[in-house]
Design a protein around this motif. Structure first.
Motif, PDB file in Angstrom:
ATOM      1  N   MET A   8       0.862  -1.177   0.000  1.00  0.00           N
ATOM      2  CA  MET A   8       0.000   0.000   0.000  1.00  0.00           C
ATOM      3  C   MET A   8       0.898   1.227   0.000  1.00  0.00           C
ATOM      4  SD  MET A   8      -3.016   1.275   2.623  1.00  0.00           S
ATOM      5  CE  MET A   8      -2.443   0.283   3.923  1.00  0.00           C
ATOM      6  N   VAL A   9       0.559   2.154  -0.837  1.00  0.00           N
ATOM      7  CA  VAL A   9       1.324   3.384  -0.974  1.00  0.00           C
ATOM      8  C   VAL A   9       0.584   4.496  -0.243  1.00  0.00           C
ATOM      9  CG1 VAL A   9       2.258   5.036  -2.633  1.00  0.00           C
ATOM     10  CG2 VAL A   9       2.110   2.625  -3.248  1.00  0.00           C
ATOM     11  N   ARG A  10       1.270   5.177   0.691  1.00  0.00           N
ATOM     12  CA  ARG A  10       0.659   6.302   1.391  1.00  0.00           C
ATOM     13  C   ARG A  10       1.112   7.591   0.730  1.00  0.00           C
ATOM     14  NH1 ARG A  10       0.071   6.814   7.737  1.00  0.00           N
ATOM     15  NH2 ARG A  10      -1.151   4.972   7.312  1.00  0.00           N
ATOM     16  N   LEU A  11       0.143   8.352   0.260  1.00  0.00           N
ATOM     17  CA  LEU A  11       0.411   9.586  -0.469  1.00  0.00           C
ATOM     18  C   LEU A  11      -0.073  10.797   0.309  1.00  0.00           C
ATOM     19  CD1 LEU A  11      -0.977   8.350  -3.897  1.00  0.00           C
ATOM     20  CD2 LEU A  11       1.420   8.476  -3.248  1.00  0.00           C
ATOM     21  N   GLN A  12       0.355  11.964  -0.119  1.00  0.00           N
ATOM     22  CA  GLN A  12      -0.203  13.208   0.385  1.00  0.00           C
ATOM     23  C   GLN A  12      -1.605  13.361  -0.198  1.00  0.00           C
ATOM     24  OE1 GLN A  12       1.193  15.279   2.658  1.00  0.00           O
ATOM     25  NE2 GLN A  12       2.811  13.729   2.815  1.00  0.00           N
ATOM     26  N   PRO A  13      -2.474  14.188   0.392  1.00  0.00           N
ATOM     27  CA  PRO A  13      -3.861  14.281  -0.094  1.00  0.00           C
ATOM     28  C   PRO A  13      -4.016  14.650  -1.569  1.00  0.00           C
ATOM     29  CG  PRO A  13      -3.710  15.244   2.076  1.00  0.00           C
ATOM     30  CD  PRO A  13      -2.299  14.918   1.653  1.00  0.00           C
ATOM     31  N   ASP A  14      -3.255  15.613  -2.078  1.00  0.00           N
ATOM     32  CA  ASP A  14      -3.420  16.016  -3.477  1.00  0.00           C
ATOM     33  C   ASP A  14      -2.991  14.924  -4.465  1.00  0.00           C
ATOM     34  OD1 ASP A  14      -4.586  18.446  -2.884  1.00  0.00           O
ATOM     35  OD2 ASP A  14      -2.665  19.487  -2.750  1.00  0.00           O
ATOM     36  N   PRO A  15      -1.821  14.306  -4.308  1.00  0.00           N
ATOM     37  CA  PRO A  15      -1.485  13.187  -5.204  1.00  0.00           C
ATOM     38  C   PRO A  15      -2.454  12.004  -5.053  1.00  0.00           C
ATOM     39  CG  PRO A  15       0.486  13.983  -4.117  1.00  0.00           C
ATOM     40  CD  PRO A  15      -0.675  14.686  -3.487  1.00  0.00           C
ATOM     41  N   PHE A  16      -3.002  11.807  -3.855  1.00  0.00           N
ATOM     42  CA  PHE A  16      -3.987  10.752  -3.646  1.00  0.00           C
ATOM     43  C   PHE A  16      -5.225  10.996  -4.507  1.00  0.00           C
ATOM     44  CE2 PHE A  16      -7.869   9.279  -1.584  1.00  0.00           C
ATOM     45  CZ  PHE A  16      -7.594   7.919  -1.426  1.00  0.00           C
ATOM     46  N   LEU A  17      -5.707  12.231  -4.511  1.00  0.00           N
ATOM     47  CA  LEU A  17      -6.884  12.560  -5.311  1.00  0.00           C
ATOM     48  C   LEU A  17      -6.603  12.395  -6.805  1.00  0.00           C
ATOM     49  CD1 LEU A  17      -8.116  15.663  -3.300  1.00  0.00           C
ATOM     50  CD2 LEU A  17      -9.218  13.433  -3.417  1.00  0.00           C
ATOM     51  N   ASN A  18      -5.394  12.756  -7.243  1.00  0.00           N
ATOM     52  CA  ASN A  18      -5.021  12.568  -8.649  1.00  0.00           C
ATOM     53  C   ASN A  18      -4.999  11.078  -9.008  1.00  0.00           C
ATOM     54  OD1 ASN A  18      -4.735  15.322  -9.029  1.00  0.00           O
ATOM     55  ND2 ASN A  18      -2.552  15.294  -8.582  1.00  0.00           N
ATOM     56  N   GLU A  19      -4.418  10.274  -8.132  1.00  0.00           N
ATOM     57  CA  GLU A  19      -4.346   8.833  -8.398  1.00  0.00           C
ATOM     58  C   GLU A  19      -5.732   8.195  -8.320  1.00  0.00           C
ATOM     59  OE1 GLU A  19      -2.806   5.471  -9.703  1.00  0.00           O
ATOM     60  OE2 GLU A  19      -1.674   7.332  -9.500  1.00  0.00           O
ATOM     61  N   LEU A  20      -6.585   8.694  -7.443  1.00  0.00           N
ATOM     62  CA  LEU A  20      -7.959   8.195  -7.364  1.00  0.00           C
ATOM     63  C   LEU A  20      -8.707   8.482  -8.661  1.00  0.00           C
ATOM     64  CD1 LEU A  20     -10.143   6.895  -5.556  1.00  0.00           C
ATOM     65  CD2 LEU A  20     -10.734   9.199  -4.801  1.00  0.00           C
ATOM     66  N   THR A  21      -8.499   9.663  -9.213  1.00  0.00           N
ATOM     67  CA  THR A  21      -9.099  10.000 -10.507  1.00  0.00           C
ATOM     68  C   THR A  21      -8.609   9.051 -11.591  1.00  0.00           C
ATOM     69  OG1 THR A  21      -9.187  12.324  -9.850  1.00  0.00           O
ATOM     70  CG2 THR A  21      -9.395  11.856 -12.190  1.00  0.00           C
ATOM     71  N   ASN A  22      -7.311   8.735 -11.573  1.00  0.00           N
ATOM     72  CA  ASN A  22      -6.760   7.786 -12.551  1.00  0.00           C
ATOM     73  C   ASN A  22      -7.372   6.398 -12.374  1.00  0.00           C
ATOM     74  OD1 ASN A  22      -5.143   9.803 -13.578  1.00  0.00           O
ATOM     75  ND2 ASN A  22      -3.355   9.210 -12.374  1.00  0.00           N
ATOM     76  N   MET A  23      -7.595   5.984 -11.128  1.00  0.00           N
ATOM     77  CA  MET A  23      -8.223   4.682 -10.870  1.00  0.00           C
ATOM     78  C   MET A  23      -9.628   4.640 -11.448  1.00  0.00           C
ATOM     79  SD  MET A  23      -7.451   3.366  -7.073  1.00  0.00           S
ATOM     80  CE  MET A  23      -5.902   2.708  -6.589  1.00  0.00           C
ATOM     81  N   PHE A  24     -10.384   5.700 -11.246  1.00  0.00           N
ATOM     82  CA  PHE A  24     -11.740   5.757 -11.793  1.00  0.00           C
ATOM     83  C   PHE A  24     -11.711   5.708 -13.323  1.00  0.00           C
ATOM     84  CE2 PHE A  24     -13.332   7.576  -7.694  1.00  0.00           C
ATOM     85  CZ  PHE A  24     -14.311   6.619  -7.475  1.00  0.00           C
ATOM     86  N   GLU A  25     -10.733   6.369 -13.942  1.00  0.00           N
ATOM     87  CA  GLU A  25     -10.632   6.355 -15.405  1.00  0.00           C
ATOM     88  C   GLU A  25     -10.281   4.963 -15.922  1.00  0.00           C
ATOM     89  OE1 GLU A  25      -7.839   9.400 -16.435  1.00  0.00           O
ATOM     90  OE2 GLU A  25      -9.243  11.010 -15.961  1.00  0.00           O
TER      91      GLU A  25
END
Length: 123
Positions: free
Chosen positions: A1-18
């Motif tokens: 599991m990768v722990r990210l800062q909130p902003d990169p987390f939101l970017n990666e979450l968007t990529n997951m949804f895509e």
């Protein structure tokens, strides 16, 4: 599991949804956390120090898992960005069909019902 800062987390979450638009799912879980061991929290509690709790947010698409912690100071900004992402990406959900109130009221009435009238006899 990768722990990210909130902003990169939101970017990666968007990529997951895509990546899972055509096929797949994304699971998001929330849990309160203090980022400390139980022993350290108990020591701070007995010393009278204030423990700052954070929200641990995890997301996975079955292949990759990411996580972040959000403190009370960043909570409002993170929640607004997270809600925007969810609203934009949850396109497969269908709106609930609601019955018209008047039509539903007419359907509930029993056809052909008669009321018994009672009269008092006066003497």
């Amino acid at each position: 599991m990768v722990r990210l800062q909130p902003d990169p987390f939101l970017n990666e979450l968007t990529n997951m949804f895509e990546r899972t638009t055509e096929k797949g799912s994304v699971w998001v879980t929330l849990k309160h956390s203090s980022d400390m061991s139980k022993v350290k929290r108990n020591k701070m509690k007995s010393a009278g120090e204030k423990i700052e709790f954070k929200c641990l947010v995890r997301a996975t698409d079955g292949k990759k898992t990411i996580a972040t912690t959000v403190g009370p100071k960043d909570h409002q900004r993170f929640q607004a960005s997270y809600a925007t992402i969810l609203k934009a990406r949850m396109t497969a959900l269908k709106r609930r069909e609601r019955k018209d109130k008047k039509k539903a009221a007419d359907a509930d009435k029993k056809p052909g019902g008669s009321k018994k009238s009672s009269t008092k006899a006066s003497t």
